[in-house]
Write a protein that holds these residues in place. Structure first.
Motif, PDB file in Angstrom:
ATOM      1  N   ARG A   1      42.805  -3.048 -33.906  1.00 47.88           N
ATOM      2  CA  ARG A   1      42.000  -1.928 -34.412  1.00 47.88           C
ATOM      3  C   ARG A   1      40.925  -2.417 -35.384  1.00 47.88           C
ATOM      4  O   ARG A   1      39.766  -1.982 -35.322  1.00 47.88           O
ATOM      5  CB  ARG A   1      42.921  -0.920 -35.097  1.00 47.88           C
ATOM      6  N   LEU A   2      41.283  -3.327 -36.253  1.00 49.08           N
ATOM      7  CA  LEU A   2      40.336  -3.809 -37.256  1.00 49.08           C
ATOM      8  C   LEU A   2      39.255  -4.689 -36.636  1.00 49.08           C
ATOM      9  O   LEU A   2      38.091  -4.638 -37.058  1.00 49.08           O
ATOM     10  CB  LEU A   2      41.088  -4.574 -38.351  1.00 49.08           C
ATOM     11  N   ALA A   3      39.602  -5.473 -35.632  1.00 50.04           N
ATOM     12  CA  ALA A   3      38.588  -6.275 -34.949  1.00 50.04           C
ATOM     13  C   ALA A   3      37.543  -5.373 -34.296  1.00 50.04           C
ATOM     14  O   ALA A   3      36.342  -5.660 -34.334  1.00 50.04           O
ATOM     15  CB  ALA A   3      39.247  -7.181 -33.903  1.00 50.04           C
ATOM     16  N   ASP A   4      38.006  -4.271 -33.709  1.00 50.28           N
ATOM     17  CA  ASP A   4      37.065  -3.313 -33.117  1.00 50.28           C
ATOM     18  C   ASP A   4      36.149  -2.727 -34.188  1.00 50.28           C
ATOM     19  O   ASP A   4      34.937  -2.593 -33.977  1.00 50.28           O
ATOM     20  CB  ASP A   4      37.850  -2.203 -32.414  1.00 50.28           C
ATOM     21  N   ARG A   5      36.709  -2.393 -35.357  1.00 47.81           N
ATOM     22  CA  ARG A   5      35.906  -1.851 -36.444  1.00 47.81           C
ATOM     23  C   ARG A   5      34.871  -2.870 -36.927  1.00 47.81           C
ATOM     24  O   ARG A   5      33.764  -2.504 -37.334  1.00 47.81           O
ATOM     25  CB  ARG A   5      36.817  -1.446 -37.596  1.00 47.81           C
ATOM     26  N   LEU A   6      35.224  -4.147 -36.874  1.00 44.96           N
ATOM     27  CA  LEU A   6      34.315  -5.207 -37.303  1.00 44.96           C
ATOM     28  C   LEU A   6      33.280  -5.556 -36.235  1.00 44.96           C
ATOM     29  O   LEU A   6      32.384  -6.371 -36.475  1.00 44.96           O
ATOM     30  CB  LEU A   6      35.112  -6.467 -37.656  1.00 44.96           C
ATOM     31  N   GLY A   7      33.414  -4.977 -35.039  1.00 50.13           N
ATOM     32  CA  GLY A   7      32.503  -5.295 -33.949  1.00 50.13           C
ATOM     33  C   GLY A   7      32.795  -6.631 -33.309  1.00 50.13           C
ATOM     34  O   GLY A   7      31.906  -7.259 -32.711  1.00 50.13           O
TER      35      GLY A   7
END
Length: 396
Positions: free
Chosen positions: A304-310
């Motif tokens: 989830r956090l990797a997606d938020r970071l692009g």
């Protein structure tokens, strides 16, 4: 700091990260050389102090030097775990010097796992408030953590999550499961005799051990991922003597605790076959498995956090090798491993780190640490394999 800004910041400090990595790689730290490990601990301590603004506690146990940072005044919630010892002997730099060519760092210990230490320092330095973070850097992991095991378990027991900075699996995968390890010695005692004059008076440990090797060789369960491997075997000393003593080692790898227990019971149930022979089985479970359930929640957060970071979505992998992540999972602490560098060649001459992966990888680590500080996960039940706490040792 917003998610895109965090990636941009870590990209901007990449030259400093590479300088830090060069500093660590150029300080050789073979596990068995206590002086070299002590010197390396000093270098790691200075570098970490420069990045974090806080000096570590130096913990020396049985001559082995470990470092611990406990940051801020809040109770410990997140453990970042790594080691500064390597498998490379003194002099390896002469054959494999540090280099940075075409976006690839090479040098002994760069991948396993000095780049992971650099990432930990820079990730924590990027946090708005690192209070509640513990960074533990041990000096004997490559030996199986003989002096630091209790320290790892103690720190993990106090935290809600453990993030292990071992290098990634193939292709940059996070390590979501590791097999547990058990190690045994099977010793046989018989009766020596002259092989030419009166062999009938002897009780051959070579023959006895042959029976036992076949018995042990029947214990694996490939469908459950269980390997039970007889390895080094010795029996007797001269070619004209019925051997009266011998032994062999057994390496066990398991995916789950039930299999570790099954194999342990079977090993302790071994009985001699030859009349007059005697067996002793020593050893046992060394590291519990890091089961997928221990990492599932943390891995979902990382995705989830990797997606938020692009950034690209992380993938997970189950691996056969063990690390201190097995110990943190074994005391019931949710654990995600393989968060360190992307590259390859651990313990081999082509050891390397891919530079372009460092900023994004470090940004995920920082974001995951911050997320866990704000919302720590529930702990699981402990599955200790048992380790006595040694004397406190020297602290400074």
């Amino acid at each position: 700091m917003t998610a895109p800004a965090q990636v941009a910041h870590l990209t901007a400090v990449l030259p400093r990260m590479l300088d830090d990595l060069e500093t660590l790689v150029r300080c050789e730290s073979p596990s068995a050389d206590l002086d070299a490990v002590a010197t390396s601990a000093g270098v790691v301590a200075e570098l970490g102090t420069a990045r974090l603004g806080v000096r570590p506690e130096r913990i020396v146990i049985e001559g082995r030097t470990h470092l611990r940072w406990r940051l801020g005044d809040a109770p410990a919630r997140v453990l970042l775990l790594g080691h500064h010892d390597t498998v490379w002997p003194i002099g390896s730099l002469a054959r494999h010097p540090f280099s940075l060519v075409d976006g690839t760092v090479r040098g002994p210990g760069c991948f396993d796992m000095k780049a992971g230490l650099v990432m930990a320092f820079h990730a924590v330095a990027a946090l708005p408030d690192p209070s509640g973070v513990t960074i533990l850097v041990t000096g004997d992991e490559e030996l199986g953590s003989p002096s630091s095991r209790w320290l790892v378990e103690e720190e993990a027991s106090a935290c809600a999550a453990a993030l292990v900075l071992e290098a990634s699996a193939d292709g940059g995968a996070l390590k979501t499961a590791r097999k547990g390890v058990s190690l045994y010695q099977v010793e046989a005692y018989g009766r020596a005799a002259h092989a030419g004059l009166e062999p009938e008076r002897g009780v051959s440990t070579t023959v006895e051990l042959a029976h036992q090797v076949l018995a042990v060789g029947a214990l694996p369960d490939p469908e459950r991922g269980t390997s039970v491997t007889p390895t080094v075997l010795t029996s007797g000393h001269t070619t004209n003597t019925v051997p009266g003593a011998g032994r062999f080692a057994v390496d066990v790898r398991v995916r789950d605790a039930a299999e570790q227990s099954r194999v342990d019971r079977a090993m302790r149930a071994l009985r001699p076959v030859l009349p007059g022979a005697r067996l002793e089985v020593t050893g046992g479970p060394n590291r519990p498995p890091l089961e997928a359930g221990s990492s599932a929640g943390l891995f979902a957060r990382a995705v989830r956090l990797a997606d938020r970071l692009g950034l690209p979505e992380p993938v997970g992998a189950a691996v056969g090798g063990a690390s201190d992540g097995n110990l943190t999972a074994g005391v019931g602490t949710p654990t995600l491993d393989g968060l360190g560098a992307v590259g390859g060649g651990a313990h081999a001459e082509d050891e390397h780190v891919i530079v372009a992966e460092l900023p994004g990888r470090t940004a995920v680590l920082a974001a995951l640490t911050e997320d866990l500080l704000a919302d720590p996960p529930p702990r699981a039940g402990a599955r200790r394999t048992g380790s006595a706490r040694p004397p406190e040792g020297d602290r400074s």
